[in-house]
Design a protein around this motif. Structure first.
Motif, PDB file in Angstrom:
ATOM      1  N   PRO A 114      -2.077  14.137  16.378  1.00  0.00           N
ATOM      2  CA  PRO A 114      -2.721  12.810  16.456  1.00  0.00           C
ATOM      3  C   PRO A 114      -1.700  11.688  16.361  1.00  0.00           C
ATOM      4  O   PRO A 114      -1.906  10.608  16.923  1.00  0.00           O
ATOM      5  N   ALA A 115      -0.593  11.911  15.663  1.00  0.00           N
ATOM      6  CA  ALA A 115       0.447  10.883  15.576  1.00  0.00           C
ATOM      7  C   ALA A 115       1.131  10.679  16.922  1.00  0.00           C
ATOM      8  O   ALA A 115       1.593   9.569  17.219  1.00  0.00           O
ATOM      9  N   ALA A 132       1.634  10.541  10.533  1.00  0.00           N
ATOM     10  CA  ALA A 132       2.182  11.888  10.352  1.00  0.00           C
ATOM     11  C   ALA A 132       2.352  12.226   8.873  1.00  0.00           C
ATOM     12  O   ALA A 132       1.943  13.308   8.417  1.00  0.00           O
ATOM     13  N   VAL A 133       2.956  11.315   8.121  1.00  0.00           N
ATOM     14  CA  VAL A 133       3.170  11.562   6.695  1.00  0.00           C
ATOM     15  C   VAL A 133       1.831  11.683   5.962  1.00  0.00           C
ATOM     16  O   VAL A 133       1.658  12.545   5.088  1.00  0.00           O
ATOM     17  N   THR A 134       0.877  10.843   6.337  1.00  0.00           N
ATOM     18  CA  THR A 134      -0.454  10.921   5.733  1.00  0.00           C
ATOM     19  C   THR A 134      -1.082  12.290   5.980  1.00  0.00           C
ATOM     20  O   THR A 134      -1.652  12.906   5.063  1.00  0.00           O
ATOM     21  N   GLY A 135      -0.976  12.785   7.218  1.00  0.00           N
ATOM     22  CA  GLY A 135      -1.543  14.088   7.538  1.00  0.00           C
ATOM     23  C   GLY A 135      -0.887  15.213   6.762  1.00  0.00           C
ATOM     24  O   GLY A 135      -1.568  16.123   6.264  1.00  0.00           O
ATOM     25  N   ILE A 136       0.434  15.166   6.626  1.00  0.00           N
ATOM     26  CA  ILE A 136       1.148  16.223   5.896  1.00  0.00           C
ATOM     27  C   ILE A 136       0.776  16.203   4.418  1.00  0.00           C
ATOM     28  O   ILE A 136       0.483  17.247   3.823  1.00  0.00           O
ATOM     29  N   ASN A 362       3.841  20.922  12.963  1.00  0.00           N
ATOM     30  CA  ASN A 362       3.876  20.204  14.242  1.00  0.00           C
ATOM     31  C   ASN A 362       4.047  18.702  14.018  1.00  0.00           C
ATOM     32  O   ASN A 362       4.752  18.022  14.773  1.00  0.00           O
ATOM     33  N   LEU A 363       3.383  18.172  12.996  1.00  0.00           N
ATOM     34  CA  LEU A 363       3.523  16.746  12.685  1.00  0.00           C
ATOM     35  C   LEU A 363       4.973  16.410  12.334  1.00  0.00           C
ATOM     36  O   LEU A 363       5.529  15.412  12.818  1.00  0.00           O
ATOM     37  N   PHE A 364       5.573  17.236  11.486  1.00  0.00           N
ATOM     38  CA  PHE A 364       6.970  16.966  11.118  1.00  0.00           C
ATOM     39  C   PHE A 364       7.883  17.061  12.335  1.00  0.00           C
ATOM     40  O   PHE A 364       8.739  16.197  12.547  1.00  0.00           O
ATOM     41  N   THR A 365       7.680  18.085  13.139  1.00  0.00           N
ATOM     42  CA  THR A 365       8.573  18.310  14.278  1.00  0.00           C
ATOM     43  C   THR A 365       8.488  17.184  15.294  1.00  0.00           C
ATOM     44  O   THR A 365       9.506  16.641  15.732  1.00  0.00           O
ATOM     45  N   ARG A 366       7.268  16.828  15.688  1.00  0.00           N
ATOM     46  CA  ARG A 366       7.111  15.854  16.762  1.00  0.00           C
ATOM     47  C   ARG A 366       7.305  14.412  16.298  1.00  0.00           C
ATOM     48  O   ARG A 366       7.789  13.564  17.053  1.00  0.00           O
ATOM     49  N   ASN A 367       6.941  14.111  15.065  1.00  0.00           N
ATOM     50  CA  ASN A 367       6.876  12.705  14.661  1.00  0.00           C
ATOM     51  C   ASN A 367       7.887  12.307  13.590  1.00  0.00           C
ATOM     52  O   ASN A 367       7.949  11.141  13.217  1.00  0.00           O
ATOM     53  N   LEU A 414      -9.202  16.422  -3.482  1.00  0.00           N
ATOM     54  CA  LEU A 414     -10.110  15.275  -3.438  1.00  0.00           C
ATOM     55  C   LEU A 414      -9.340  14.009  -3.060  1.00  0.00           C
ATOM     56  O   LEU A 414      -9.812  13.176  -2.285  1.00  0.00           O
ATOM     57  N   ILE A 415      -8.132  13.883  -3.619  1.00  0.00           N
ATOM     58  CA  ILE A 415      -7.281  12.758  -3.253  1.00  0.00           C
ATOM     59  C   ILE A 415      -6.919  12.848  -1.776  1.00  0.00           C
ATOM     60  O   ILE A 415      -6.866  11.830  -1.067  1.00  0.00           O
ATOM     61  N   GLY A 416      -6.686  14.081  -1.287  1.00  0.00           N
ATOM     62  CA  GLY A 416      -6.341  14.278   0.118  1.00  0.00           C
ATOM     63  C   GLY A 416      -7.405  13.745   1.059  1.00  0.00           C
ATOM     64  O   GLY A 416      -7.094  13.181   2.110  1.00  0.00           O
ATOM     65  N   GLY A 417      -8.677  13.899   0.693  1.00  0.00           N
ATOM     66  CA  GLY A 417      -9.752  13.378   1.524  1.00  0.00           C
ATOM     67  C   GLY A 417      -9.718  11.856   1.613  1.00  0.00           C
ATOM     68  O   GLY A 417      -9.953  11.272   2.670  1.00  0.00           O
ATOM     69  N   VAL A 418      -9.417  11.216   0.490  1.00  0.00           N
ATOM     70  CA  VAL A 418      -9.297   9.759   0.478  1.00  0.00           C
ATOM     71  C   VAL A 418      -8.112   9.323   1.332  1.00  0.00           C
ATOM     72  O   VAL A 418      -8.181   8.351   2.093  1.00  0.00           O
ATOM     73  N   ILE A 419      -7.020  10.066   1.237  1.00  0.00           N
ATOM     74  CA  ILE A 419      -5.802   9.721   1.977  1.00  0.00           C
ATOM     75  C   ILE A 419      -6.015   9.848   3.481  1.00  0.00           C
ATOM     76  O   ILE A 419      -5.693   8.936   4.247  1.00  0.00           O
TER      77      ILE A 419
END
Length: 551
Positions: A114-115, A132-136, A362-367, A414-419
């Motif tokens: 998505p990034a 990307a960082v948010t997703g990771i 994939n997020l780290f590699t591409r973005n 739970l924090i991850g869902g907010v992030i």
């Protein structure tokens, strides 16, 4: 002791080893000429049909932790735990058009994450990096929770030792095997294993919903037992029916969780691996079948109450409610079928954990790697970096479980869902409009993330006596309201995110601050969305990226 569970352990090991073999064989399943390419390793060649995608996405969303956590929540809090059922029902109509469009633009331009889309759509490497960082960050604790699901089974079977390493040695071995076949097979491994995983879970749950009421005197007796338990507790928010104190939290948690579900990188990865838009449309129509299964799984929490199940203890002496379902199976199922049920939970952790680690890699590699470290990276180098990163992600998840309190991993999820909700304006709304200024989207992300983290910090955990980060239910009295009600943190944070992004966009556009966008080229992303040739054309081998303006 493990000697009392030899039959269960034997069946668990046999099925686990069998699935591991399937994972390694997956490297030869539909084997391409070159697996060293993110399209092949990270997206399975973008060629999965209806059945494969259905099992893959379903196995990705309905995880081992879901199997143990949702009933555990009903066991502890009652009706509030049912929020997981409506949110998995309303999500599919919400994302039906969104995911079809995401597939179209990603297929045409070769986007893997998505990034990637955000980078090209808003011509902003900074915004793409935040996405990307948010997703990771949001994905890491989710992987750790799959380990928590496996651990609940191993604890029930008595397969534990003394000390942090010895107690988690079986999980370490299991994830080492998972890491090995994910490294060699990529997304093809969880896609193939998902068939076995979902079949086992369907068999176990269908047997349970008929067998357990038979053993416990029927569903009426089960609900009566649950009602009697909650009547005796002093908590104002539990019970088999919602009440005035928890209705707002229930509604906002269900809606917020629904909006977050397909923002997670692993959810989008399963969608992008589909062959064409028709596959996605059929799956969005059929995936609610899993929600029916989830409703049946949730009722196991009430069955555990009726059966008088007592959860095992954590090392710190608190109840480990994640063991409620395994203990229920141990108490009422024959040993051989309990072994199959344990294997269903254990294997149910492998599919999502593999997809999550691949998506994060994939997020780290591409973005990150390609954007900032090696712009001229070859497809082979990208695939290699993604493989290695997927291993590191799994090691990070193991560290969470081995050295950190499992309850903290749950709170982190739970924090991850907010992030992850803070990516909604750029990713989801960005598919339909470029009205938002890229600088405003960054400002909205900062505002939503800052408010969300502050709200989470204010919430204590009554069970563990921690003063902060103890859940996602924020008391309205902290906002000055004279009320005992709570509200889901993520819902408030993303609302603020959107408001700030909209206001900043108006201000920046009124001040004639350019964002470097090109409405014509942006609209062209979707110019062929109705063209059937897109469904069969090979995707681009790299994303179409804009110049590199500083945001």
């Amino acid at each position: 002791m493990w000697r009392d569970h030899q039959v269960e352990i034997a069946i668990f090991v046999i099925l686990f080893v069998g699935v591991s073999v399937v994972g390694f064989v997956a490297a030869r399943w539909r084997r391409p000429d070159n697996l060293n390419h993110l399209d092949e390793w990270g997206l399975g060649g973008r060629n999965f049909g209806g059945w494969i995608t259905w099992f893959l996405v379903g196995g990705d969303l309905y995880t081992a932790y879901t199997f143990v956590a949702v009933p555990a929540l009903l066991f502890a809090a009652g009706a509030a735990g049912f929020f997981a059922v409506p949110y998995t029902v309303i999500i599919y109509p919400l994302v039906f058009l969104v995911l079809v469009r995401m597939w179209s633009v990603s297929h045409r331009h070769g986007f893997v994450t998505p990034a990637d889309f955000v980078r090209a759509r808003f011509q902003s490497p900074t915004l793409a990096l935040l996405i990307a960082v948010t997703g990771i960050v949001a994905t890491m604790p989710y992987i750790a929770l799959q380990l928590v699901g496996i651990e609940s089974v191993l604890k029930t079977m008595g397969v534990t030792g003394e000390g942090a390493i010895a107690r988690h040695l079986p999980i370490i071995v299991a994830f080492a095997i998972l890491a090995a076949y994910t490294y060699s097979s990529g997304l093809r491994a969880p896609a193939l294993i998902a068939f076995v995983k979902d079949t086992l879970i369907y068999v176990v749950i269908l047997v349970a919903v008929f067998y357990l009421p038979y053993k416990l005197g029927g569903w009426g007796a089960i609900f009566d037992a649950a009602d009697a338990k909650f009547d005796k507790t002093p908590a104002a928010t539990d019970g088999i029916l919602l009440n005035a104190n928890n209705q707002l939290q229930y509604i906002t948690l269900a809606l917020g969780s629904a909006l977050a579900l397909f923002l997670y990188p692993h959810s989008i990865t399963g969608v992008l691996a589909s062959r064409n838009r028709d596959v996605i449309k059929r799956n969005m129509s059929a995936l609610p079948a899993y929600s029916l299964l989830l409703g049946l799984i949730a009722l196991l929490g009430y069955a555990a109450i009726a059966a008088g199940v007592t959860p095992l203890k954590n090392p710190n002496g608190t109840n480990d409610n994640n063991t409620v379902v395994p203990m229920l199976f141990d108490k009422l199922f024959p040993d051989w079928f309990a072994g199959i049920a344990y294997a269903a939970i254990g294997i149910g952790a492998l599919v999502p954990a593999a997809i999550m680690s691949i998506a994060a890699a994939n997020l780290f590699t591409r973005n990150v790697y390609r954007e900032y470290l090696k712009r001229d990276a070859t497809p082979h180098q990208e695939a290699t970096v993604s493989k290695v990163t997927s291993l590191l992600v799994k090691v990070g998840a193991l560290v969470f479980v081995v050295f950190v309190d499992p309850q903290f991993s749950i709170d982190l999820q739970l924090i991850g869902g907010v992030i992850i909700l803070q990516t909604l304006p750029a990713v989801a709304l960005g598919l339909f409009t470029r009205w938002f200024h890229r600088g405003a989207l960054i400002g909205g992300w900062v505002a939503g993330m800052g408010l969300g983290v502050w709200m989470l910090y204010q919430i204590p955990n009554a069970a563990t006596k921690r003063a902060h980060f103890g859940g996602s239910a924020f008391p309205l009295k902290e906002f000055g309201f004279d009320s005992a009600k709570t509200i889901y943190v993520g819902f408030v944070a993303v609302a603020v995110n959107l408001i700030v992004a909209a206001l900043l966009t108006l201000i920046l556009r009124a001040a004639s601050v350019t964002d470097g966008g090109d409405d014509t080229s942006a609209a062209d992303y979707f110019a062929d969305e109705g063209d059937p040739r897109v469904d069969t054309a090979r995707p681009a081998t790299k994303p179409e990226v804009a110049p590199d303006p500083i945001t």
